[in-house]
Design an enzyme around this catalytic site. Structure first.
Site, mmCIF file in Angstrom:
data_model
loop_
_atom_site.group_PDB
_atom_site.id
_atom_site.type_symbol
_atom_site.label_atom_id
_atom_site.label_comp_id
_atom_site.label_asym_id
_atom_site.label_seq_id
_atom_site.Cartn_x
_atom_site.Cartn_y
_atom_site.Cartn_z
ATOM 1 N N ASN A 196 -67.667 -0.823 69.444
ATOM 2 C CA ASN A 196 -68.042 -2.139 70.880
ATOM 3 C C ASN A 196 -66.908 -2.541 71.336
ATOM 4 O OD1 ASN A 196 -70.537 -3.834 69.596
ATOM 5 N ND2 ASN A 196 -68.859 -3.541 67.596
ATOM 6 N N ALA B 296 -53.013 39.217 91.916
ATOM 7 C CA ALA B 296 -52.075 38.134 91.736
ATOM 8 C C ALA B 296 -52.491 37.815 93.372
ATOM 9 C CB ALA B 296 -50.583 38.271 91.558
ATOM 10 N N GLY C 185 -82.276 -11.065 67.928
ATOM 11 C CA GLY C 185 -81.906 -10.462 66.887
ATOM 12 C C GLY C 185 -81.893 -8.807 66.382
ATOM 13 N N ARG D 130 -67.965 -5.842 75.810
ATOM 14 C CA ARG D 130 -66.087 -5.567 74.959
ATOM 15 C C ARG D 130 -65.885 -4.538 75.800
ATOM 16 N NH1 ARG D 130 -65.203 -6.634 69.361
ATOM 17 N NH2 ARG D 130 -67.767 -6.014 69.131
ATOM 18 N N LYS E 176 -65.966 29.464 89.074
ATOM 19 C CA LYS E 176 -66.510 28.707 89.307
ATOM 20 C C LYS E 176 -67.351 30.188 89.440
ATOM 21 C CE LYS E 176 -67.771 26.959 92.473
ATOM 22 N NZ LYS E 176 -69.632 26.948 93.928
#
Length: 448
Positions: free
Chosen positions: A228, A364, A78, A17, A335
């Site tokens: 799910n 800047a 199962g 799903r 970074k």
């Protein structure tokens, strides 16, 4: 909880799903795969062994859960069948075995510890976590003895009689077993049911037939959510985010608008941190004391020192290290770079693969040109240096301590300490040129 604890995590489900190419349990909640949350909870419980049951062809999942041992459930027959796939790992265990589901990331260590303690208290064969939903339809019911409170059966919804259907105490799926007889209990479970599967819930019936006792422990429904679908994934995210926000505030951080702040499971905030609205913490963020993180900032895999000031609209990418009292202002991206104590990068700048020395000032629009199309190169800016606005530092390059770089410069070589360096083209001015240009354009286009 005093006996040894082992954990089996069931992670073999396909998750059809989810409509995803990757295993369901690898989908992330608060920046961490669901299976990682479950294994982390087992670690918090100090489990001696944690083993994971996977399905066929899940190499990424096996890698993600390493170094924990994995066992393959080749045929999905199962939940009891899934646990028995780890039979070789279960042999010889003593104490408690806790069975968890990798798609249920919200159970807390405190809740699971209560379950284990309840099993130990009277040496029950099985202990089960149960909850009480408003509408129990579809859930297996936990049938308990009216006098003793002992768990006597787990009955699937479709098999309930009228009286059982009125029970609102439901099975969460999480179970704890007495390790010494767990394998025998599971091997006694048959598949005489509509689906022809071996259900773990039938362990209670087997234990009862063997004269062994079982117990149920109640938990809040919010912890029991199994994921799910993508919708349920979003619900789990919302629940965990609220937990993380509450924990951050309880530990001494101020969240100005808690609902707009998003954490990762491993986010670490110091005391007296202020987080303004719409801040996102990706994985791997550590923030010191007395830090202000202003609105719309994004941090990931970075360290922020005490007293630093971040944002608004700042982006700290992996490898960013921001020193004490440093300033990273609006629309600044850092970074894999160290911004040392007291340094300032206030506006519209990119600093990558670099060191910015203590108390240096970055004007800047300044950028470190760190990539030549093939390699990343390093920029080193000395302590107390001043980089004028709109400068480009073409790596590899070194700016000495206390040096000044004039605004608008492109620096391609070493700048000595305390030197002034500027690179500008000669100014050219042609008087009257602009008026002549406009007149010519009007003639060509017919526009006034």
């Amino acid at each position: 909880m005093s006996l040894e604890l082992s954990v089996v995590v069931l992670a073999a489900g396909m998750g059809t799903r989810m409509k995803s190419a990757m295993p369901k349990v690898m989908h992330k909640v608060a920046g961490k795969p669901m299976v990682g949350h479950v294994i982390g909870t087992a670690a918090h419980l100090k489990a001696a062994t944690t083993m994971v049951v996977v399905g066929p062809d899940m190499p990424d999942l096996i890698k993600a859960v390493a170094p924990h041992p994995t066992f393959e459930q080749t045929d999905r027959l199962g939940t009891a069948h899934a646990v028995l796939a780890a039979k070789d790992g279960l042999k010889g265990l003593t104490g408690n075995v806790l069975v968890l589901y990798a798609d249920s990331p919200l159970f807390t260590a405190e809740t699971l510890a209560r379950l284990v303690a309840a099993r130990e208290e009277n040496d029950h064969a099985v202990a089960v976590l149960g909850f009480r939903p408003e509408d129990p339809t579809g859930y297996g019911r936990l049938v308990t003895d009216a006098m003793t409170g002992a768990l006597t059966a787990i009955v699937e919804d479709k098999e309930c009689d009228d009286a059982q259907r009125r029970i609102n105490f439901c099975n969460s799926g999480v179970m704890c077993f007495r390790a010494e007889d767990m394998i025998a209990t599971l091997e006694a479970i048959d598949n005489a049911n509509a689906k022809g599967e071996y259900y773990l819930t039938d362990a209670v019936e087997v234990a009862q037939k063997n004269g062994q006792s079982c117990v149920a422990v109640e938990v809040d429904e919010a912890e029991t959510l199994g994921v799910n679908s993508r919708t349920q994934l979003a619900v789990a995210e919302a629940i965990l985010q609220n937990r993380l926000r509450e924990a951050a505030m309880a530990d001494g951080a101020t969240l100005v608008d808690p609902g707009s702040v998003f954490f990762s499971a491993d986010t670490k905030l110091g005391r007296d941190v202020i987080v303004e609205p719409n801040v996102v913490f990706g994985p791997g963020v550590t923030v010191g004391d007395n830090v202000v993180i202003k609105a719309f900032s994004h941090l990931e895999s970075c360290v922020v020192g005490n007293g630093a000031d971040i944002g608004p609209y700042a982006r700290l990418r992996p490898g960013a290290e921001i020193g004490a009292g440093a300033r990273v202002g609006n629309f600044v991206e850092i970074k894999k770079a160290v911004v040392e104590d007291g340094a300032k990068v206030n506006h519209l700048s990119y600093i990558g693969d670099a060191r910015v020395g203590a108390k240096a000032n970055i004007g800047a629009g300044t950028i470190t040109c760190n990539y030549d199309g093939f390699r990343k190169q390093h920029t080193d800016i000395g302590a107390g240096a001043f980089i004028g606005s709109n400068s480009s530092l073409v790596a590899p390059v070194e700016i000495g301590d206390g040096a000044i770089v004039g605004a608008g410069s492109t620096i391609t070589g070493k700048v000595e300490a305390d030197a002034l360096t500027l690179t500008r083209a000669e100014r050219i001015e042609k008087k009257g040129w602009a008026a002549k240009f406009r007149e010519k354009m009007r003639e060509l286009t017919g526009k006034k």
